[in-house]
Design an enzyme around this catalytic site. Sequence first.
Site, PDB file in Angstrom:
ATOM      1  CE  LYS A   1      -2.164  41.606 -37.116  1.00 39.84           C
ATOM      2  NZ  LYS A   1      -1.639  40.431 -37.825  1.00 39.84           N
TER       3      LYS A   1
ATOM      4  CE1 TYR B   1      -5.569  42.855 -37.669  1.00 39.22           C
ATOM      5  CE2 TYR B   1      -4.511  45.002 -37.466  1.00 39.22           C
ATOM      6  CZ  TYR B   1      -4.707  43.814 -38.155  1.00 39.22           C
ATOM      7  OH  TYR B   1      -4.012  43.586 -39.336  1.00 39.22           O
TER       8      TYR B   1
ATOM      9  CB  SER C   1      -0.799  45.511 -38.238  1.00 36.99           C
ATOM     10  OG  SER C   1      -1.468  46.710 -38.562  1.00 36.99           O
TER      11      SER C   1
HETATM   12  P1  NAD Z   1      -6.788  38.003 -46.252  1.00 33.44           P
HETATM   13  O1  NAD Z   1      -8.096  37.789 -45.577  1.00 33.44           O
HETATM   14  O2  NAD Z   1      -6.764  38.397 -47.670  1.00 33.44           O
HETATM   15  O3  NAD Z   1      -5.870  36.709 -46.054  1.00 33.44           O
HETATM   16  C1  NAD Z   1      -5.805  36.052 -44.815  1.00 33.44           C
HETATM   17  C2  NAD Z   1      -5.730  34.545 -45.034  1.00 33.44           C
HETATM   18  O4  NAD Z   1      -5.636  33.939 -43.748  1.00 33.44           O
HETATM   19  C3  NAD Z   1      -6.965  33.962 -45.718  1.00 33.44           C
HETATM   20  O5  NAD Z   1      -6.585  33.089 -46.770  1.00 33.44           O
HETATM   21  C4  NAD Z   1      -7.679  33.195 -44.612  1.00 33.44           C
HETATM   22  O6  NAD Z   1      -8.383  32.039 -45.073  1.00 33.44           O
HETATM   23  C5  NAD Z   1      -6.491  32.822 -43.730  1.00 33.44           C
HETATM   24  N1  NAD Z   1      -6.903  32.521 -42.358  1.00 33.44           N
HETATM   25  C6  NAD Z   1      -7.824  33.152 -41.591  1.00 33.44           C
HETATM   26  N2  NAD Z   1      -7.948  32.541 -40.418  1.00 33.44           N
HETATM   27  C7  NAD Z   1      -7.091  31.505 -40.426  1.00 33.44           C
HETATM   28  C8  NAD Z   1      -6.751  30.498 -39.483  1.00 33.44           C
HETATM   29  N3  NAD Z   1      -7.376  30.399 -38.302  1.00 33.44           N
HETATM   30  N4  NAD Z   1      -5.797  29.597 -39.818  1.00 33.44           N
HETATM   31  C9  NAD Z   1      -5.192  29.642 -41.030  1.00 33.44           C
HETATM   32  N5  NAD Z   1      -5.484  30.554 -41.970  1.00 33.44           N
HETATM   33  C10 NAD Z   1      -6.419  31.481 -41.660  1.00 33.44           C
HETATM   34  O7  NAD Z   1      -6.045  39.089 -45.325  1.00 33.44           O
HETATM   35  P2  NAD Z   1      -4.614  39.805 -45.448  1.00 33.44           P
HETATM   36  O8  NAD Z   1      -4.877  41.255 -45.395  1.00 33.44           O
HETATM   37  O9  NAD Z   1      -3.795  39.243 -46.520  1.00 33.44           O
HETATM   38  O10 NAD Z   1      -4.005  39.400 -44.033  1.00 33.44           O
HETATM   39  C11 NAD Z   1      -2.744  38.763 -43.867  1.00 33.44           C
HETATM   40  C12 NAD Z   1      -2.057  39.339 -42.652  1.00 33.44           C
HETATM   41  O11 NAD Z   1      -1.721  40.708 -42.896  1.00 33.44           O
HETATM   42  C13 NAD Z   1      -2.905  39.333 -41.375  1.00 33.44           C
HETATM   43  O12 NAD Z   1      -2.108  38.945 -40.283  1.00 33.44           O
HETATM   44  C14 NAD Z   1      -3.326  40.792 -41.251  1.00 33.44           C
HETATM   45  O13 NAD Z   1      -3.607  41.148 -39.921  1.00 33.44           O
HETATM   46  C15 NAD Z   1      -2.073  41.482 -41.775  1.00 33.44           C
HETATM   47  N6  NAD Z   1      -2.268  42.867 -42.180  1.00 33.44           N
HETATM   48  C16 NAD Z   1      -3.152  43.197 -43.175  1.00 33.44           C
HETATM   49  C17 NAD Z   1      -3.312  44.528 -43.526  1.00 33.44           C
HETATM   50  C18 NAD Z   1      -4.274  44.947 -44.622  1.00 33.44           C
HETATM   51  O14 NAD Z   1      -4.551  46.156 -44.739  1.00 33.44           O
HETATM   52  N7  NAD Z   1      -4.773  44.051 -45.424  1.00 33.44           N
HETATM   53  C19 NAD Z   1      -2.572  45.527 -42.886  1.00 33.44           C
HETATM   54  C20 NAD Z   1      -1.686  45.154 -41.875  1.00 33.44           C
HETATM   55  C21 NAD Z   1      -1.523  43.817 -41.542  1.00 33.44           C
END
Ligand code: NAD
Length: 289
Positions: free
Chosen positions: A159, A155, A142
């Site tokens: 990250k 977080y 991130s």
């Molecule tokens: P999301 O919640 O939509 O998707 C995350 C998925 O991970 C879900 O399907 C959930 O069931 C799964 N998950 C959670 N815990 C788990 C575990 N222990 N084992 C296996 N699967 C698990 O969230 P997202 O925003 O798509 O997040 C995906 C990645 O992107 C994450 O690493 C998040 O930190 C990163 N990210 C997101 C953003 C944002 O703004 N959405 C920004 C920067 C980084």
Amino acid sequence: MALASNPRAVVTGGGSGIGRAFCLALAKRGARVLVADINAEAATQTAKDVRSAGGTAESLRCDVSKRDEMFALPDVMTKHFGGTDVIFNNAGVAVGGPVHEIPVDDWEWLMGINLWGVIYGTLAFLPHFRAQKSGHFVNVASAAGLICGPGLAPYNVAKAGVVALSESLSVEVAPDGIGVSVLCPTFIRTNIHTSSRSHGEGTREMGEKMMARAKKSADEIAEITLRSVDRGELYIVPHSDGLWGWRLKRADPEGFYKRIVPRAMKSVSEGKGSGEDGVLASLMNMIRK
Ligand code: NAD
């Protein structure tokens, strides 16, 4: 090295958000995808969608914080697809709030998924990639791992760890023809808020506000990522606020944390600078001052 044609890919957290978008972007390339998620139903649905979009897919319930479940993944990939070309270490959750208000259980929960999950994914596939002299790690960090602002310490720590792992690994594995990319977005509208844990006044509202104004979709981020992987790029920083924040921090780390970040936080809390353009405008105003 560009991603293999019809790549064999495993995507952790593929049941939702960015992970699901990776699966669908891979489907357009005729990929063979293992959708791994702690939510079996969501993984099954994504696998169905991948097949409808022209790819091949299997799904698996897998908790990335469980070492044994992660170390089993290469064999599952070999059983279904004969091996692996790329792993997307994507699954993640969020914990927000000031350091003194975040319970130690929430620190451990987040580290288990966001940091240990990526370490396990790396260690599980490294021997296979080394043996076949090819492969690619796409680690989802991130912009929080590059900039490390207030209110998100667990977080940020996880990250930043993913960025550090990716940097070290990229140099070590390059002679074996293995690539590493680390994705560092700011905000993307996904379902992350549904599992996130918030502490302290206004933390959840602030997070939701930032996410509501996010402009780039998960699908766009997935396409940007695949193109960057094709170009063999280590850092993928798709948002302008993240990119400029990172540049500012590197140019003047002391000033960044003593002047720029406190002012940016004030501006965002007054509603002047949320969303990619808003945060960027706040940063640019501060540079001019
Ligand atoms: P999301 O919640 O939509 O998707 C995350 C998925 O991970 C879900 O399907 C959930 O069931 C799964 N998950 C959670 N815990 C788990 C575990 N222990 N084992 C296996 N699967 C698990 O969230 P997202 O925003 O798509 O997040 C995906 C990645 O992107 C994450 O690493 C998040 O930190 C990163 N990210 C997101 C953003 C944002 O703004 N959405 C920004 C920067 C980084």
